[in-house]
Design a protein around this motif. Structure first.
Motif, PDB file in Angstrom:
ATOM      1  N   SER A  74       0.843  -1.198   0.000  1.00 10.55           N
ATOM      2  CA  SER A  74       0.000   0.000   0.000  1.00 10.55           C
ATOM      3  C   SER A  74       0.873   1.242   0.000  1.00 10.55           C
ATOM      4  CB  SER A  74      -0.932  -0.021   1.210  1.00 10.55           C
ATOM      5  OG  SER A  74      -0.190   0.098   2.402  1.00 10.55           O
ATOM      6  N   GLY A  75       1.712   1.348  -1.010  1.00  9.95           N
ATOM      7  CA  GLY A  75       2.558   2.534  -1.171  1.00  9.95           C
ATOM      8  C   GLY A  75       1.777   3.685  -1.779  1.00  9.95           C
ATOM      9  N   ARG A  76       2.496   4.744  -2.060  1.00  9.78           N
ATOM     10  CA  ARG A  76       1.877   5.970  -2.586  1.00  9.78           C
ATOM     11  C   ARG A  76       1.072   5.721  -3.856  1.00  9.78           C
ATOM     12  NH1 ARG A  76       5.159  10.419  -4.844  1.00  9.78           N
ATOM     13  NH2 ARG A  76       6.468   8.594  -5.155  1.00  9.78           N
ATOM     14  N   HIS A  77       1.591   4.861  -4.737  1.00 11.95           N
ATOM     15  CA  HIS A  77       0.890   4.580  -5.990  1.00 11.95           C
ATOM     16  C   HIS A  77      -0.509   4.017  -5.721  1.00 11.95           C
ATOM     17  CE1 HIS A  77       4.361   5.605  -8.222  1.00 11.95           C
ATOM     18  NE2 HIS A  77       5.028   4.476  -8.084  1.00 11.95           N
ATOM     19  N   VAL A  78      -0.578   3.093  -4.755  1.00  7.81           N
ATOM     20  CA  VAL A  78      -1.859   2.431  -4.452  1.00  7.81           C
ATOM     21  C   VAL A  78      -2.791   3.354  -3.666  1.00  7.81           C
ATOM     22  CG1 VAL A  78      -2.862   0.608  -2.988  1.00  7.81           C
ATOM     23  CG2 VAL A  78      -1.026   0.057  -4.596  1.00  7.81           C
ATOM     24  N   VAL A  79      -2.217   4.103  -2.731  1.00 12.19           N
ATOM     25  CA  VAL A  79      -3.040   4.887  -1.801  1.00 12.19           C
ATOM     26  C   VAL A  79      -3.438   6.246  -2.386  1.00 12.19           C
ATOM     27  CG1 VAL A  79      -3.027   6.010   0.469  1.00 12.19           C
ATOM     28  CG2 VAL A  79      -2.075   3.721   0.201  1.00 12.19           C
ATOM     29  N   GLU A  80      -2.560   6.818  -3.214  1.00 13.20           N
ATOM     30  CA  GLU A  80      -2.828   8.174  -3.715  1.00 13.20           C
ATOM     31  C   GLU A  80      -2.989   8.230  -5.242  1.00 13.20           C
ATOM     32  OE1 GLU A  80       0.203  10.841  -2.263  1.00 13.20           O
ATOM     33  OE2 GLU A  80       0.037  10.083  -0.221  1.00 13.20           O
ATOM     34  N   ASP A  81      -1.967   7.768  -5.953  1.00 16.97           N
ATOM     35  CA  ASP A  81      -1.910   8.007  -7.401  1.00 16.97           C
ATOM     36  C   ASP A  81      -3.060   7.335  -8.163  1.00 16.97           C
ATOM     37  OD1 ASP A  81       0.400   9.345  -6.765  1.00 16.97           O
ATOM     38  OD2 ASP A  81       1.734   7.708  -7.368  1.00 16.97           O
ATOM     39  N   ILE A  82      -3.231   6.034  -7.932  1.00 21.40           N
ATOM     40  CA  ILE A  82      -4.272   5.317  -8.684  1.00 21.40           C
ATOM     41  C   ILE A  82      -5.678   5.819  -8.316  1.00 21.40           C
ATOM     42  CG2 ILE A  82      -5.315   3.042  -9.099  1.00 21.40           C
ATOM     43  CD1 ILE A  82      -2.485   1.854  -8.960  1.00 21.40           C
ATOM     44  N   PRO A  83      -6.004   5.967  -7.007  1.00 23.51           N
ATOM     45  CA  PRO A  83      -7.337   6.518  -6.689  1.00 23.51           C
ATOM     46  C   PRO A  83      -7.585   7.880  -7.332  1.00 23.51           C
ATOM     47  CG  PRO A  83      -6.331   5.591  -4.718  1.00 23.51           C
ATOM     48  CD  PRO A  83      -5.273   5.555  -5.797  1.00 23.51           C
ATOM     49  N   SER A  84      -6.552   8.720  -7.359  1.00 22.71           N
ATOM     50  CA  SER A  84      -6.714  10.056  -7.943  1.00 22.71           C
ATOM     51  C   SER A  84      -7.048   9.970  -9.433  1.00 22.71           C
ATOM     52  CB  SER A  84      -5.422  10.857  -7.719  1.00 22.71           C
ATOM     53  OG  SER A  84      -5.446  12.033  -8.469  1.00 22.71           O
ATOM     54  N   ASN A  87     -10.615   8.607  -9.847  1.00 21.67           N
ATOM     55  CA  ASN A  87     -11.623   9.631  -9.540  1.00 21.67           C
ATOM     56  C   ASN A  87     -11.811  10.594 -10.705  1.00 21.67           C
ATOM     57  OD1 ASN A  87     -12.187   8.585  -7.048  1.00 21.67           O
ATOM     58  ND2 ASN A  87     -10.785   9.938  -5.938  1.00 21.67           N
ATOM     59  N   SER A  88     -10.701  11.010 -11.316  1.00 23.75           N
ATOM     60  CA  SER A  88     -10.792  11.916 -12.466  1.00 23.75           C
ATOM     61  C   SER A  88     -11.564  11.261 -13.608  1.00 23.75           C
ATOM     62  CB  SER A  88      -9.391  12.288 -12.965  1.00 23.75           C
ATOM     63  OG  SER A  88      -8.693  12.983 -11.974  1.00 23.75           O
ATOM     64  N   CYS A  89     -11.289   9.979 -13.849  1.00 22.97           N
ATOM     65  CA  CYS A  89     -11.978   9.267 -14.931  1.00 22.97           C
ATOM     66  C   CYS A  89     -13.464   9.099 -14.604  1.00 22.97           C
ATOM     67  CB  CYS A  89     -11.340   7.889 -15.162  1.00 22.97           C
ATOM     68  SG  CYS A  89      -9.658   7.966 -15.819  1.00 22.97           S
ATOM     69  N   ALA A  90     -13.752   8.838 -13.333  1.00 23.37           N
ATOM     70  CA  ALA A  90     -15.144   8.618 -12.929  1.00 23.37           C
ATOM     71  C   ALA A  90     -15.976   9.890 -13.150  1.00 23.37           C
ATOM     72  CB  ALA A  90     -15.200   8.192 -11.463  1.00 23.37           C
ATOM     73  N   VAL A  91     -15.372  11.054 -12.915  1.00 15.29           N
ATOM     74  CA  VAL A  91     -16.060  12.337 -13.123  1.00 15.29           C
ATOM     75  C   VAL A  91     -16.423  12.505 -14.600  1.00 15.29           C
ATOM     76  CG1 VAL A  91     -15.719  14.839 -13.093  1.00 15.29           C
ATOM     77  CG2 VAL A  91     -15.056  13.476 -11.106  1.00 15.29           C
ATOM     78  N   GLN A  92     -15.518  12.050 -15.453  1.00 11.24           N
ATOM     79  CA  GLN A  92     -15.749  12.187 -16.897  1.00 11.24           C
ATOM     80  C   GLN A  92     -16.783  11.190 -17.428  1.00 11.24           C
ATOM     81  OE1 GLN A  92     -11.972  12.032 -18.976  1.00 11.24           O
ATOM     82  NE2 GLN A  92     -11.059  13.507 -17.572  1.00 11.24           N
ATOM     83  N   HIS A  93     -17.039  10.136 -16.651  1.00 10.99           N
ATOM     84  CA  HIS A  93     -17.976   9.092 -17.101  1.00 10.99           C
ATOM     85  C   HIS A  93     -19.001   8.796 -15.994  1.00 10.99           C
ATOM     86  CE1 HIS A  93     -15.547   8.280 -20.657  1.00 10.99           C
ATOM     87  NE2 HIS A  93     -14.486   8.279 -19.888  1.00 10.99           N
ATOM     88  N   PRO A  94     -19.887   9.780 -15.732  1.00 10.78           N
ATOM     89  CA  PRO A  94     -20.811   9.614 -14.598  1.00 10.78           C
ATOM     90  C   PRO A  94     -21.775   8.436 -14.764  1.00 10.78           C
ATOM     91  CG  PRO A  94     -21.382  11.538 -15.937  1.00 10.78           C
ATOM     92  CD  PRO A  94     -20.064  11.046 -16.428  1.00 10.78           C
ATOM     93  N   ASN A  95     -21.954   7.954 -15.992  1.00 13.41           N
ATOM     94  CA  ASN A  95     -22.893   6.845 -16.202  1.00 13.41           C
ATOM     95  C   ASN A  95     -22.240   5.467 -16.100  1.00 13.41           C
ATOM     96  OD1 ASN A  95     -24.978   8.680 -16.664  1.00 13.41           O
ATOM     97  ND2 ASN A  95     -24.397   8.870 -18.831  1.00 13.41           N
ATOM     98  N   ILE A  96     -20.918   5.459 -15.930  1.00 19.86           N
ATOM     99  CA  ILE A  96     -20.193   4.192 -15.805  1.00 19.86           C
ATOM    100  C   ILE A  96     -19.800   4.004 -14.340  1.00 19.86           C
ATOM    101  CG2 ILE A  96     -18.217   2.837 -16.604  1.00 19.86           C
ATOM    102  CD1 ILE A  96     -19.955   3.593 -18.918  1.00 19.86           C
ATOM    103  N   ASN A  97     -20.083   2.833 -13.794  1.00 22.55           N
ATOM    104  CA  ASN A  97     -19.718   2.542 -12.412  1.00 22.55           C
ATOM    105  C   ASN A  97     -18.256   2.064 -12.370  1.00 22.55           C
ATOM    106  OD1 ASN A  97     -19.609   1.867  -9.755  1.00 22.55           O
ATOM    107  ND2 ASN A  97     -20.921   0.055  -9.930  1.00 22.55           N
ATOM    108  N   ILE A  98     -17.369   2.960 -11.940  1.00 25.31           N
ATOM    109  CA  ILE A  98     -15.943   2.627 -11.875  1.00 25.31           C
ATOM    110  C   ILE A  98     -15.550   2.438 -10.410  1.00 25.31           C
ATOM    111  CG2 ILE A  98     -13.595   3.354 -12.461  1.00 25.31           C
ATOM    112  CD1 ILE A  98     -14.771   5.111 -14.662  1.00 25.31           C
ATOM    113  N   SER A  99     -15.119   1.229 -10.053  1.00 28.53           N
ATOM    114  CA  SER A  99     -14.772   0.961  -8.654  1.00 28.53           C
ATOM    115  C   SER A  99     -13.344   0.442  -8.549  1.00 28.53           C
ATOM    116  CB  SER A  99     -15.745  -0.045  -8.043  1.00 28.53           C
ATOM    117  OG  SER A  99     -15.673  -1.269  -8.745  1.00 28.53           O
ATOM    118  N   LEU A 100     -12.769   0.659  -7.386  1.00 29.53           N
ATOM    119  CA  LEU A 100     -11.381   0.300  -7.149  1.00 29.53           C
ATOM    120  C   LEU A 100     -11.324  -0.855  -6.155  1.00 29.53           C
ATOM    121  CD1 LEU A 100      -8.401   1.014  -7.609  1.00 29.53           C
ATOM    122  CD2 LEU A 100      -8.616   2.770  -5.834  1.00 29.53           C
ATOM    123  N   ALA A 101     -10.799  -1.995  -6.584  1.00 33.84           N
ATOM    124  CA  ALA A 101     -10.673  -3.165  -5.705  1.00 33.84           C
ATOM    125  C   ALA A 101      -9.418  -3.022  -4.840  1.00 33.84           C
ATOM    126  CB  ALA A 101     -10.586  -4.426  -6.556  1.00 33.84           C
TER     127      ALA A 101
END
Lengths: 121, 121
Positions: A74-84, A87-101
């Motif tokens: 759970s380094g920076r890439h997992v905790v910060e970079d990928i979620p960020s 989130n940006s992609c999810a904003v652009q596609h409000p009709n697509i359910n994008i979840s992070l496992a």
């Protein structure tokens, strides 16, 4: 249709990135009932990058996308970079359910794998 | 006495490095018959670094040391950087048998773990 996007760090070494693409193909063969689409993407250093990987899933008909981080810790890439990025992609596609496992290293099976590798080393 | 040195990349995030140290302690509990010593070390960004980790194993009485790279892919770190560091350390300790195990991602069990994570995502 549900998509799985396997996200790895990405390497300057092509063979390393090819391993991830191969894993995604094998996953598709094993999880085809749950996921109609299984693709791979990279955080950096390799194509396709995560936003393009998400676009690709949508182009292929995904209505929901599960992002599975192929990371051990759970380094920076997992905790910060990928979620960020997600989130940006999810904003652009409000009709697509994008979840992070959870990242791969969070699996309860990881200790068994580690013991097996240590015992056989 | 045989030692196992679990080598991870290292992170600027302390919690990520602590995960590796905790894994090494759990490994010790599970592989104690095979390895009298189980320690962890990092390629970069965190203490202890690999050469210091090897020194530590020797100080604790190791006559042979197995290095287990806690990495998923055969990127540059696994293929070039870690072997190069191990070779340098081996030259300095000709009486200690220092060997490099396959990286964790090379395990046959990895696909099962990946499938499990995907199905439960």
């Amino acid at each position: 249709m549900k998509a799985l996007l396997l996200v790895a760090h990405g390497s300057r070494r092509k063979q390393s990135n090819d391993e991830v693409d191969t894993l995604a193909k094998k996953l598709k063969n094993n999880c085809g009932e749950q996921y109609g689409i299984v693709n791979s993407a990279f955080l950096e250093l390799a194509e396709v990058l995560i936003p393009d990987g998400i676009e690709q899933c949508i182009t292929e008909g995904a209505s929901s996308i599960v992002i599975l981080p192929y990371f051990l810790n759970s380094g920076r890439h997992v905790v910060e970079d990928i979620p960020s990025i997600i989130n940006s992609c999810a904003v652009q596609h409000p009709n697509i359910n994008i979840s992070l496992a959870p990242h791969l290293g969070a699996s309860d099976l990881m200790m068994d794998l580690l013991i097996s590798s240590a015992v056989n080393a």
